[in-house]
Enzyme design. Structure first.
Site, PDB file in Angstrom:
ATOM      1  N   GLU A 118       0.722  -1.280  -0.025  1.00 59.45           N
ATOM      2  CA  GLU A 118      -0.071  -0.011   0.263  1.00 59.45           C
ATOM      3  C   GLU A 118       0.956   1.331  -0.005  1.00 59.45           C
ATOM      4  OE1 GLU A 118      -2.493  -0.316   3.516  1.00 59.45           O
ATOM      5  OE2 GLU A 118      -2.933  -2.436   3.151  1.00 59.45           O
ATOM      6  N   LYS A 120       2.578   4.408   1.460  1.00 54.36           N
ATOM      7  CA  LYS A 120       2.348   5.071   2.659  1.00 54.36           C
ATOM      8  C   LYS A 120       2.060   6.584   2.761  1.00 54.36           C
ATOM      9  CE  LYS A 120       5.170   4.767   6.929  1.00 54.36           C
ATOM     10  NZ  LYS A 120       5.065   6.340   7.193  1.00 54.36           N
ATOM     11  N   ASP A 122       1.668  10.168   3.392  1.00 59.77           N
ATOM     12  CA  ASP A 122       2.550  11.187   4.458  1.00 59.77           C
ATOM     13  C   ASP A 122       1.428  12.281   4.900  1.00 59.77           C
ATOM     14  OD1 ASP A 122       4.469  12.048   5.825  1.00 59.77           O
ATOM     15  OD2 ASP A 122       5.609  13.164   4.031  1.00 59.77           O
ATOM     16  N   ARG A 141      -3.435   9.547  16.704  1.00 55.69           N
ATOM     17  CA  ARG A 141      -2.962   8.558  17.315  1.00 55.69           C
ATOM     18  C   ARG A 141      -2.367   8.837  18.579  1.00 55.69           C
ATOM     19  NH1 ARG A 141       2.502   6.941  16.610  1.00 55.69           N
ATOM     20  NH2 ARG A 141       2.669   4.685  16.830  1.00 55.69           N
ATOM     21  N   TYR A 233      -6.969   2.732   5.745  1.00 62.93           N
ATOM     22  CA  TYR A 233      -6.116   1.292   5.478  1.00 62.93           C
ATOM     23  C   TYR A 233      -5.987   0.181   6.428  1.00 62.93           C
ATOM     24  CZ  TYR A 233      -3.094   3.975   8.447  1.00 62.93           C
ATOM     25  OH  TYR A 233      -2.555   4.847   9.737  1.00 62.93           O
ATOM     26  N   LYS A 321      10.502   2.704   2.794  1.00 67.40           N
ATOM     27  CA  LYS A 321      10.547   3.883   2.792  1.00 67.40           C
ATOM     28  C   LYS A 321      11.147   4.340   1.285  1.00 67.40           C
ATOM     29  CE  LYS A 321      10.474   6.616   5.996  1.00 67.40           C
ATOM     30  NZ  LYS A 321       9.355   7.534   6.552  1.00 67.40           N
ATOM     31  N   CYS A 415      25.199  43.234 -15.646  1.00 71.28           N
ATOM     32  CA  CYS A 415      25.291  41.654 -16.199  1.00 71.28           C
ATOM     33  C   CYS A 415      26.803  41.119 -15.752  1.00 71.28           C
ATOM     34  CB  CYS A 415      25.175  41.609 -17.733  1.00 71.28           C
ATOM     35  SG  CYS A 415      25.456  39.638 -18.203  1.00 71.28           S
ATOM     36  N   CYS A 418      28.656  40.392 -19.396  1.00 76.86           N
ATOM     37  CA  CYS A 418      29.221  41.491 -20.223  1.00 76.86           C
ATOM     38  C   CYS A 418      29.389  42.799 -19.598  1.00 76.86           C
ATOM     39  CB  CYS A 418      28.269  41.547 -21.374  1.00 76.86           C
ATOM     40  SG  CYS A 418      26.766  42.124 -21.197  1.00 76.86           S
ATOM     41  N   CYS A 433      19.406  40.740 -19.130  1.00 74.93           N
ATOM     42  CA  CYS A 433      20.546  41.349 -19.965  1.00 74.93           C
ATOM     43  C   CYS A 433      20.260  41.619 -21.450  1.00 74.93           C
ATOM     44  CB  CYS A 433      21.851  40.659 -19.808  1.00 74.93           C
ATOM     45  SG  CYS A 433      23.050  41.278 -21.111  1.00 74.93           S
ATOM     46  N   CYS A 438      25.933  39.892 -25.626  1.00 76.04           N
ATOM     47  CA  CYS A 438      26.468  39.304 -24.399  1.00 76.04           C
ATOM     48  C   CYS A 438      27.050  37.818 -24.525  1.00 76.04           C
ATOM     49  CB  CYS A 438      25.348  39.205 -23.516  1.00 76.04           C
ATOM     50  SG  CYS A 438      25.773  38.415 -21.807  1.00 76.04           S
TER      51      CYS A 438
HETATM   52  S1  IVH Z   1      -0.519   0.490   8.807  1.00 77.75           S
HETATM   53  C1  IVH Z   1       0.138  -2.031  11.474  1.00 77.75           C
HETATM   54  N1  IVH Z   1      -0.807   1.423   6.400  1.00 77.75           N
HETATM   55  O1  IVH Z   1       2.504   5.372   8.369  1.00 77.75           O
HETATM   56  C2  IVH Z   1       0.731  -1.050  10.796  1.00 77.75           C
HETATM   57  N2  IVH Z   1       0.215   3.000   7.927  1.00 77.75           N
HETATM   58  O2  IVH Z   1       3.788   3.826  11.351  1.00 77.75           O
HETATM   59  C3  IVH Z   1       0.044   0.140  11.295  1.00 77.75           C
HETATM   60  N3  IVH Z   1       0.410   5.161   6.988  1.00 77.75           N
HETATM   61  O3  IVH Z   1       1.643   7.095  10.824  1.00 77.75           O
HETATM   62  C4  IVH Z   1       0.100   1.398  10.060  1.00 77.75           C
HETATM   63  N4  IVH Z   1      -0.157   4.957   4.985  1.00 77.75           N
HETATM   64  O4  IVH Z   1      -0.469   6.406   9.659  1.00 77.75           O
HETATM   65  C5  IVH Z   1      -0.400   1.973   7.533  1.00 77.75           C
HETATM   66  N5  IVH Z   1      -1.188   2.110   4.161  1.00 77.75           N
HETATM   67  C6  IVH Z   1      -0.800   2.453   5.498  1.00 77.75           C
HETATM   68  C7  IVH Z   1      -0.143   3.522   5.788  1.00 77.75           C
HETATM   69  C8  IVH Z   1       0.115   3.991   6.954  1.00 77.75           C
HETATM   70  C9  IVH Z   1       0.342   5.839   5.888  1.00 77.75           C
HETATM   71  C10 IVH Z   1       1.345   5.949   8.429  1.00 77.75           C
HETATM   72  C11 IVH Z   1       0.505   5.646   9.609  1.00 77.75           C
HETATM   73  C12 IVH Z   1       1.606   5.830  10.591  1.00 77.75           C
HETATM   74  C13 IVH Z   1       2.641   5.419   9.789  1.00 77.75           C
HETATM   75  C14 IVH Z   1       3.153   3.996  10.091  1.00 77.75           C
END
Ligand code: IVH
Length: 672
Positions: A118, A120, A122, A141, A233, A321, A415, A418, A433, A438
């Site tokens: 999936e 990740k 941000d 969280r 997710y 990452k 410039c 030149c 310029c 030039c």
């Molecule tokens: S699963 C069991 N899935 O990444 C694992 N996290 O520490 C728990 N995040 O801030 C997270 N996309 O919110 C999971 N597809 C995704 C995610 C995701 C972003 C973030 C999550 C947390 C950090 C993971």
């Protein structure tokens, strides 16, 4: 209470709530609305006025609560019923293979373990709790054990369902805790920051901070104004719903009305995980929001349970990452470069820093306004960002690291190449310029002339060009075609062999397509795209040279600014002489076939949704190669709609207009 209320009113309120929730979902989660914005607003107004008239019928799940409510003084703390763990990081393929081997060993089974992969996202992790299908709690969280109650704030996010919908035989669970990421898209972020700057408020450093700041507003009416989105997710505690795999869970969540990222792959092998990572790295650059990696999860819930978790993170998931695209470094100096058109560009010389695998030692500062906006000084520690092929850019000064010895920068009045005085035209950010002689402009013009998209002459590096201009060997691009072996081998660091290679490369470049020829001239605003259009439109060089401003303006894809620039270029005798000298040297222009000759000529395509195999840009290129056009919006003139995964409202509009809809496979077949 409601006993005295006309049952028709109650019916209407319920009807409006259901309809508004459904339309909201179609609009935001599916990007596929069934009604107009005005129609939606009318229904919302009707519901607001009914709820005002009959306050007993107010309901926390009502779509009217999306506008936010009265401010609070602080956030309550809420315990998560199941901790929201963090996740371990992987940085390369072998970290993922180690993770895979660990899992095989712990489960004591063979290679055939399936994963989901999936994006990740941000943003900010949140939990949403639904009781009997109604959203009753939203929480951050926090430290993983307990977070802050931000229910009123999450309710304002259009992609957060307030009530769940029954669909695809899924029953609404008695209790459902879902987890997801609240994000802010690039467009929304940009606009929010522009608004803040206008209001003299400090801009947010990145979309993640903007999402966090927006979620933590004590006044949820303020959150309602922020362009937040959510992707779900995962899940916490659930009663009344079961699933065997992560993929199945995501499908059920989708059916209940949650927005799930379309770039998730489920039930794949570890090799496919690694393959998909590479695809995702590519796609990252085209996404409308930030992702910073890929989360890999063991698909089978039974396996997840066996694997369990450490105190910090589950053993069944890992975050692969991406390499950071932003790093901090120090500005050693600010230099000013003079471009082909005379524009002065300040460039920061940096202490070299590695960003996403590439060493960066220079970054563009664009222009004077940008330097002022960022308040960049020589000696500053800054964040530098690199995205794809784009030139690295200074994005922010780290003010806390200032010592007081930093030196502010001022654009030179003369410039640097030149020595002539520079000018800044009204309504232009660039300082220029305007001296035609030039040397910096001549050098850059030559570098452009021999570059890949133009005459593509190999063996003539920047240093050689500089040297030849400085020694007076070439004063204009046409001189290149009059260079002989002897002159070239007289240059510093030039061997006989490389000199003869260069002379043959120059001779070999003399047959050139019309579009490259136009591009090579370096006419302002006539980049590769415009040059291509002009080359198709005009069948001879003379016709292009003699084209009137109106002729140029009527060409599809050529605006008034471009038309003016091309027209003015060919009105200057100096440029006409230059073109003549190039042609006289023996350059042969090959004219392109007319657009009409392609299989797709005269046909307009619209792409919607995510395509499986072709990147959007590639699909566009292929269609154009066949003479077709790709447009961003559907109209009666559209010939085909190519619908990928999760298509948007364009599909709906196309259907209404009766436009043929094809899938990616059909498009590929048509391209053969
Ligand atoms: S699963 C069991 N899935 O990444 C694992 N996290 O520490 C728990 N995040 O801030 C997270 N996309 O919110 C999971 N597809 C995704 C995610 C995701 C972003 C973030 C999550 C947390 C950090 C993971």
């Amino acid at each position: 209470m409601s006993i005295n209320i006309d049952p028709e009113i109650i019916k209407r309120i319920i009807q409006l709530r259901e309809a508004l929730n459904r339309h909201n979902y179609r609009y935001y989660a599916l990007d596929d609305p069934e009604i107009s914005d005005a129609g939606y607003d009318r229904m919302m107004q009707e519901l607001i006025s009914l709820e005002t008239d009959y306050p007993d019928l107010k309901d926390p799940g009502s779509p009217t609560s999306r506008v936010g409510s009265a401010p609070i003084s602080s956030f309550d703390t809420v315990d998560h019923s199941i901790p929201m763990l963090s996740i371990e990081n992987a940085f390369n393929d072998s970290d993922i293979m180690d993770f895979h081997k660990r899992i095989m060993k712990n489960l004591n089974i063979g290679n055939d373990i399936r994963y989901t992969a999936e994006p990740k996202m941000d943003g900010i992790a949140v939990e949403l709790v639904y009781e009997n299908g109604v959203l009753i709690l939203g929480a951050t969280r926090g430290d993983g054990e307990r977070g802050e109650r931000i229910t009123e704030n999450v309710k304002t996010i259009p992609t957060v369902p307030l009530t769940l919908q029954k669909k695809d035989r899924i029953r609404i669970p008695a209790l459902l805790e879902v987890r997801g990421e609240v994000i802010m898209g690039h467009d929304g972020f940009k606009k929010l920051n522009e608004d803040r700057i206008r209001a003299a408020l400090p801009p947010f450093a990145n979309p993640r901070n903007a999402a966090g700041g927006s979620l933590r507003q004590l006044d949820s009416r303020e959150t309602a104004k922020r362009p937040l989105e959510i992707f779900i997710y995962g899940a916490g505690k659930i009663e009344g719903m079961s699933f065997e795999t992560q993929g199945e869970l995501l499908d059920s969540l989708k059916s209940l009305g949650f927005r799930v990222n379309p770039l998730i792959r489920t039930g794949i092998t570890v090799d496919e995980v690694l393959f998909w990572y590479r695809e995702l790295v590519q796609k990252r650059e085209t996404l409308a929001y930030d992702i910073d990696g890929m989360v890999v999860k063991v698909d089978q819930v039974a396996f997840q349970k066996t694997l369990g978790e450490t105190s910090k993170s589950p053993r069944w998931a890992i975050a692969y990452k991406f390499e950071a695209v932003q790093e901090s470094t120090r500005i050693v100096d600010i230099e000013v470069q003079v471009g082909r058109t005379g524009t002065l560009t300040p460039v920061a010389r940096l202490e070299p820093v590695s960003i996403a695998g590439v060493t960066v030692s220079r970054a563009s500062l664009h222009n004077e306004d940008e330097i002022q906006k960022l308040d960049v000084r020589v000696g500053d520690h800054v964040f530098v960002k690199r995205a794809g092929d784009v030139i690295p850019k200074v994005v922010k000064v780290i003010e806390s690291r200032r010592t007081g010895n930093e030196i502010p920068f001022r654009m030179p009045e003369n410039c640097p190449a030149c020595g002539e005085r520079v000018v800044r035209q009204a309504n232009e950010a660039a300082v220029r310029c305007i001296n035609m002689e030039c040397p910096a402009q001549i050098k850059e013009g030559i570098k452009h002339f021999i570059s890949k998209g133009a005459f593509d002459i190999d063996g003539m590096g920047d240093k050689l060009v500089d040297q030849m201009v400085e020694k007076g060997i070439i004063a204009s691009v046409s001189d290149i075609f009059y260079l002989d072996q002897e002159t070239v081998s007289d240059m510093d660091r030039m061997g006989e062999k490389s000199a003869s290679n260069l002379v043959s490369a120059i001779a070999g470049s003399k047959t050139i397509s019309f579009s490259r020829f136009i591009y090579s001239l370096g006419i302002r605003f006539a980049g590769e795209y415009v040059s291509k259009i002009l080359s198709v439109e005009f069948d001879t060089l003379d016709h292009l040279i003699n084209a009137g401003k109106e002729d140029l303006e009527t060409i599809d894809g050529v605006g008034p600014v471009v038309a003016e620039s091309v027209f003015v270029f060919f009105r200057q005798q100096k440029n006409i002489d230059l073109v003549r000298r190039i042609i006289e040297s023996g350059v042969q222009i090959i004219h392109e076939p007319k657009r009409e000759e392609g299989a797709f000529s005269g046909k307009t395509f619209v792409l919607t949704g995510t395509l499986e195999t072709l990147a959007r840009n590639d699909a566009k290129k292929l269609i154009e190669e066949k003479g077709g056009k790709v447009s961003g919006s559907v109209s009666k003139k559209t010939d085909y709609i190519v619908a990928g995964d999760s298509p948007g409202s364009k599909l709906d509009k196309g259907q209404k207009l009766g436009i043929p809809i094809i899938d990616e496979g059909t498009l590929i077949a048509m391209l053969q």
